[in-house]
Design a protein around this motif. Sequence first.
Motif, mmCIF file in Angstrom:
data_model
loop_
_atom_site.group_PDB
_atom_site.id
_atom_site.type_symbol
_atom_site.label_atom_id
_atom_site.label_comp_id
_atom_site.label_asym_id
_atom_site.label_seq_id
_atom_site.Cartn_x
_atom_site.Cartn_y
_atom_site.Cartn_z
ATOM 1 N N GLY A 124 -0.368 3.932 4.675
ATOM 2 C CA GLY A 124 0.147 2.789 3.925
ATOM 3 C C GLY A 124 1.549 2.396 4.339
ATOM 4 O O GLY A 124 2.197 3.058 5.153
ATOM 5 N N SER B 159 0.812 -1.216 0.000
ATOM 6 C CA SER B 159 0.000 0.000 0.000
ATOM 7 C C SER B 159 0.848 1.270 0.000
ATOM 8 O O SER B 159 1.928 1.324 0.575
ATOM 9 C CB SER B 159 -0.925 -0.003 1.213
ATOM 10 O OG SER B 159 -0.167 -0.112 2.411
ATOM 11 N N TYR C 6 -3.719 0.420 -3.185
ATOM 12 C CA TYR C 6 -3.233 -0.932 -2.888
ATOM 13 C C TYR C 6 -2.852 -1.623 -4.196
ATOM 14 O O TYR C 6 -3.366 -1.277 -5.264
ATOM 15 C CB TYR C 6 -4.322 -1.748 -2.183
ATOM 16 C CG TYR C 6 -4.710 -1.186 -0.850
ATOM 17 C CD1 TYR C 6 -4.004 -1.525 0.299
ATOM 18 C CD2 TYR C 6 -5.777 -0.300 -0.732
ATOM 19 C CE1 TYR C 6 -4.358 -1.000 1.535
ATOM 20 C CE2 TYR C 6 -6.136 0.236 0.495
ATOM 21 C CZ TYR C 6 -5.416 -0.120 1.620
ATOM 22 O OH TYR C 6 -5.770 0.408 2.838
#
Length: 77
Positions: A12, A7, A66
Motif C-alpha cells: 500500500g 491504501s 483501502y
Amino acid sequence: MESISASVGRGGRNSPDDVKVVQRLLSKIVTEINLVEDGRMGPKTIAGLAYFQGRYVGLTPSGIVYPNDSTLIELNK
C-alpha cells in the motif's frame, strides 16, 4: 468513523497518518498482536490486518485496506 486517504498494508501507499489510524483501530480488536501506534508499516501491522480480515471479516486475508472498503468499515464498528 475514522478514515484513511490511501491504501494501508502490504504493497500500500502507507502514509504514516493512515497507518496510525489502522493501527489504532486494529489494536482495539486484535489484542493478540501487541501493536504500537507509530505510523510505521511493519510485519506486525500487516499480520494484524490479515488476521482481522480472515477471522473477523471473513475475507481473504490480503493484508491491505483501502479507503471505504469492507475491511475499514468493519474496523470502525
